[in-house]
Each structure stands twice: as structure tokens, then as C-alpha cells.
Write a protein that holds these residues in place. Structure first.
Motif, PDB file in Angstrom:
ATOM      1  N   LYS A  56       0.822  -1.206   0.000  1.00 23.39           N
ATOM      2  CA  LYS A  56       0.000   0.000   0.000  1.00 23.39           C
ATOM      3  C   LYS A  56       0.862   1.264   0.000  1.00 23.39           C
ATOM      4  O   LYS A  56       0.493   2.277  -0.552  1.00 23.39           O
ATOM      5  N   LYS A  57       2.030   1.136   0.646  1.00 21.33           N
ATOM      6  CA  LYS A  57       2.889   2.307   0.771  1.00 21.33           C
ATOM      7  C   LYS A  57       3.377   2.795  -0.601  1.00 21.33           C
ATOM      8  O   LYS A  57       3.340   3.969  -0.900  1.00 21.33           O
ATOM      9  N   SER A  58       3.799   1.811  -1.441  1.00 20.46           N
ATOM     10  CA  SER A  58       4.369   2.210  -2.732  1.00 20.46           C
ATOM     11  C   SER A  58       3.286   2.743  -3.661  1.00 20.46           C
ATOM     12  O   SER A  58       3.526   3.657  -4.439  1.00 20.46           O
ATOM     13  N   SER A  59       2.063   2.166  -3.574  1.00 22.02           N
ATOM     14  CA  SER A  59       1.008   2.656  -4.453  1.00 22.02           C
ATOM     15  C   SER A  59       0.615   4.075  -4.057  1.00 22.02           C
ATOM     16  O   SER A  59       0.226   4.888  -4.891  1.00 22.02           O
ATOM     17  N   LYS A  60       0.751   4.359  -2.767  1.00 20.08           N
ATOM     18  CA  LYS A  60       0.424   5.700  -2.297  1.00 20.08           C
ATOM     19  C   LYS A  60       1.448   6.709  -2.827  1.00 20.08           C
ATOM     20  O   LYS A  60       1.096   7.791  -3.284  1.00 20.08           O
ATOM     21  N   SER A  61       2.715   6.306  -2.790  1.00 16.14           N
ATOM     22  CA  SER A  61       3.751   7.231  -3.276  1.00 16.14           C
ATOM     23  C   SER A  61       3.630   7.408  -4.787  1.00 16.14           C
ATOM     24  O   SER A  61       3.946   8.450  -5.337  1.00 16.14           O
ATOM     25  N   PHE A  62       3.121   6.355  -5.451  1.00 14.76           N
ATOM     26  CA  PHE A  62       2.905   6.479  -6.897  1.00 14.76           C
ATOM     27  C   PHE A  62       1.827   7.525  -7.176  1.00 14.76           C
ATOM     28  O   PHE A  62       1.947   8.344  -8.088  1.00 14.76           O
TER      29      PHE A  62
END
Ligand SMILES: [Zn+2]
Ligand SMILES: [Zn+2]
Length: 76
Positions: A2-8
């Protein structure tokens, strides 16, 4: 992940914002002041101190009715 999709999403939003800025920067016409246009027609650069100062920074003189960046016409 979830963290990486948020930064995306943040990146996507940032690039959209940047694209909007580029569009906004494109909109205003680059216009030289009347005195500078006159001088350019005579193959000269405007001698007004305010215009000379603005030209040093690559800008048209806003005091004389100009706006935006100086666009140099390439003469070959
Ligand atoms: Zn001028
Ligand atoms: Zn000026």
C-alpha cells in the motif's frame, strides 16, 4: 504494497501539477514593450535602463507594457 502505491499516486499528482504549471506558463503571450518593438524593428535593442535590466534577466520589460520571456527569433 500500500505504501508504494500511495507514493505512486503522489508522484502522479505531482506530475499532473507540473504539467498544469507548464500549460499555465505557456498561456501568456511573450510580448515586448512598444519601445523595445520599435527598437527591434530598427535592428537595435531598446536603450531604456528598465528594458536593459529586464533583458539581462531574459524578460521583456513589464514597465513598458511587455510581458513574459524574450523570445529570440533565430536568424540564420
Ligand atoms: Zn524598451
Ligand atoms: Zn522598459
Amino acid at each position: 504494497m500500500k505504501k508504494s502505491s500511495k507514493s505512486f499516486l503522489v508522484l502522479a499528482a505531482a506530475s499532473l501539477f507540473a504539467a498544469g504549471l507548464i500549460f499555465a506558463g505557456d498561456a501568456p503571450a511573450n510580448k515586448a514593450g512598444g519601445c523595445c518593438t520599435k527598437a527591434a524593428k530598427n535592428g537595435q535593442t531598446c536603450a531604456h535602463p528598465c528594458c536593459v535590466e529586464a533583458a539581462k534577466a531574459g524578460n521583456n520589460c513589464t514597465k513598458c507594457g511587455g510581458s513574459g520571456k524574450i523570445v529570440k527569433a533565430d536568424k540564420k
